[in-house]
Design an enzyme around this catalytic site. Structure first.
Site, PDB file in Angstrom:
ATOM      1  N   ARG A  58       4.307  -3.250   4.050  1.00 42.31           N
ATOM      2  CA  ARG A  58       3.438  -2.558   4.998  1.00 42.31           C
ATOM      3  C   ARG A  58       4.168  -2.163   6.275  1.00 42.31           C
ATOM      4  NH1 ARG A  58      -2.487  -3.497   5.076  1.00 42.31           N
ATOM      5  NH2 ARG A  58      -3.036  -3.993   2.963  1.00 42.31           N
ATOM      6  N   TYR A  88       4.407   1.404   7.895  1.00 39.28           N
ATOM      7  CA  TYR A  88       3.194   1.859   8.571  1.00 39.28           C
ATOM      8  C   TYR A  88       2.960   1.048   9.844  1.00 39.28           C
ATOM      9  CZ  TYR A  88      -1.681   3.293   9.207  1.00 39.28           C
ATOM     10  OH  TYR A  88      -2.855   3.796   9.716  1.00 39.28           O
ATOM     11  N   ARG A 108     -12.816  -7.774   5.627  1.00 38.60           N
ATOM     12  CA  ARG A 108     -12.551  -6.613   6.475  1.00 38.60           C
ATOM     13  C   ARG A 108     -13.872  -6.271   7.174  1.00 38.60           C
ATOM     14  NH1 ARG A 108      -8.260  -7.782   4.764  1.00 38.60           N
ATOM     15  NH2 ARG A 108      -6.546  -6.455   4.067  1.00 38.60           N
TER      16      ARG A 108
HETATM   17  N1  UDP Z   1      -8.711  -4.044  -2.275  1.00 33.13           N
HETATM   18  C1  UDP Z   1      -9.310  -4.486  -3.444  1.00 33.13           C
HETATM   19  N2  UDP Z   1      -9.456  -3.580  -4.444  1.00 33.13           N
HETATM   20  C2  UDP Z   1      -9.065  -2.275  -4.350  1.00 33.13           C
HETATM   21  C3  UDP Z   1      -8.481  -1.841  -3.142  1.00 33.13           C
HETATM   22  C4  UDP Z   1      -8.305  -2.764  -2.140  1.00 33.13           C
HETATM   23  O1  UDP Z   1      -9.693  -5.652  -3.577  1.00 33.13           O
HETATM   24  O2  UDP Z   1      -9.279  -1.526  -5.329  1.00 33.13           O
HETATM   25  C5  UDP Z   1      -8.561  -5.028  -1.170  1.00 33.13           C
HETATM   26  C6  UDP Z   1      -7.177  -5.069  -0.541  1.00 33.13           C
HETATM   27  O3  UDP Z   1      -6.333  -5.974  -1.237  1.00 33.13           O
HETATM   28  C7  UDP Z   1      -7.503  -5.559   0.854  1.00 33.13           C
HETATM   29  C8  UDP Z   1      -8.897  -4.952   1.132  1.00 33.13           C
HETATM   30  O4  UDP Z   1      -9.426  -4.606  -0.135  1.00 33.13           O
HETATM   31  O5  UDP Z   1      -7.620  -6.959   0.898  1.00 33.13           O
HETATM   32  C9  UDP Z   1      -8.831  -3.718   2.014  1.00 33.13           C
HETATM   33  O6  UDP Z   1      -7.871  -2.849   1.457  1.00 33.13           O
HETATM   34  P1  UDP Z   1      -7.636  -1.366   1.998  1.00 33.13           P
HETATM   35  O7  UDP Z   1      -6.436  -0.832   1.279  1.00 33.13           O
HETATM   36  O8  UDP Z   1      -8.900  -0.614   1.919  1.00 33.13           O
HETATM   37  O9  UDP Z   1      -7.328  -1.538   3.549  1.00 33.13           O
HETATM   38  P2  UDP Z   1      -6.312  -2.463   4.388  1.00 33.13           P
HETATM   39  O10 UDP Z   1      -5.752  -3.536   3.494  1.00 33.13           O
HETATM   40  O11 UDP Z   1      -5.270  -1.532   4.889  1.00 33.13           O
HETATM   41  O12 UDP Z   1      -7.189  -3.026   5.435  1.00 33.13           O
END
Ligand code: UDP
Length: 315
Positions: A141, A144, A210
């Site tokens: 990550r 980013y 989240r």
């Molecule tokens: N996630 C999941 N299934 C998916 C996509 C994401 O369980 O199909 C999980 C991912 O591992 C993370 C959370 O959802 O814990 C949020 O992921 P996202 O990519 O939306 O955003 P970020 O991790 O950047 O907050």
């Protein structure tokens, strides 16, 4: 009438922002290289004579006479930003330098779309703006996270050194219409899977959390930030403090779509933050009481409606 430049204007958030800015009587230049965005997001705006689309990549300089700049350009979904990590970091850093240079030359105000990713996998909960974060500098990550962190540094330094009028917002997980069907982030993935009757893919145990913000609330916050008192530079968190686990999210989406989809568990990606929740007290104080007004179920219903139409069109 103000002239406003929106980089990444054809993206998910950018397209909503362009629309709001036009509705409020501004002239808008939308800059985009269409890497992770889509012309269809802004096609409705092209009949407006005060809207201009420019295909441009902000790793190259760009010049136009404008009063305000919203700098949003950067792929934000892990699968997109990890596709070409060097390009991602160039977009954040060179993009910030080019846009800050433009703002300096024009004496324009400039707002940076930063991210809750600057907090990394946070050790402090909920996250306040004065928390420095827990970020891996050499992980998947990092292109980013570190790109966005460095962009914040550049914004602050252009202000200190060159007196550029800057604003920084840190955007927490946001969802809504105009996300890509293949965006890869959790809300769009789960909705598309539920609508297609496919398995809902939870990464890990699904207990990670989240806080999800509907895009209209974010756009309101960004516009209030741009017009906030000149001495307030941010960074300021913009997000919805209501926190949900991925398991809760999956169940809510299955129920709202009446889907027959089953939940399956896949491996958790590396460096996936366990928990994330914004403290928005600074935004409330400095942005005239700003706070999210659209809660998860309501926002999900609007987003489901969008994807349902989109999937029917392409099937
Ligand atoms: N996630 C999941 N299934 C998916 C996509 C994401 O369980 O199909 C999980 C991912 O591992 C993370 C959370 O959802 O814990 C949020 O992921 P996202 O990519 O939306 O955003 P970020 O991790 O950047 O907050």
């Amino acid at each position: 009438m103000k002239k406003v430049l929106v980089t990444g204007g054809a993206g998910f958030i950018g397209s909503h922002l362009c629309k709001r800015l036009l509705n409020e009587g501004n002239e808008v230049i939308c800059l985009d290289n269409y890497f992770s965005s889509n012309k269809s997001n802004i096609i409705d705006l092209t009949s407006n004579p005060y809207f201009e689309m420019v295909r441009h990549d902000i790793t190259q300089p760009y010049f136009a006479e404008v009063d305000e700049i919203y700098n949003l350009a950067c792929p934000a979904s892990p699968i997109y930003y990890q596709h070409d990590p060097i390009k991602t970091i160039q977009t954040s850093i060179l993009g910030a330098i080019h846009m800050l240079g433009l703002a300096k030359r024009l004496n324009a105000k400039i707002l940076q779309a930063s991210t809750s990713e600057v907090y990394g996998d946070p050790l402090v909960h909920p996250q306040k703006e004065d928390y420095w974060g827990n970020v891996n500098p050499i992980g998947l990550r990092s292109c980013y996270d570190e790109g966005k962190r460095c962009a914040e540094t550049l914004f602050i330094d252009y202000n200190l050194q060159n007196n550029v009028a800057i604003k920084i917002v840190r955007i927490f997980n946001t969802y809504g219409p105009n996300m890509n069907v293949n965006d890869g982030r959790v809300v769009s993935n789960f909705i598309v899977q539920a609508l297609k009757g496919e398995d809902i893919t939870i990464y890990g145990d699904g207990e990670q959390t989240r806080s999800f913000q509907y895009v209209d609330d974010l756009v309101e916050g960004m516009m209030r930030m741009m017009q906030s008192e000149p001495s307030f530079l941010g960074p300021v968190n913009l997000g919805n403090p209501n926190e949900f686990s991925m398991l809760q999210l999956a169940k809510t989406i299955i129920s709202l779509t009446n889907s027959t989809s089953k939940i399956v568990h896949l491996p958790l990606p590396k460096d996936d933050p366990r928990q994330r929740q914004p403290d928005i007290s600074l935004a409330k104080e400095k942005l005239n009481g700003w706070q999210p007004t659209i809660q998860l179920e309501e926002g999900l219903k609007k987003t489901i409606h969008y994807f349902d139409k989109k999937l029917k069109k392409t099937s």
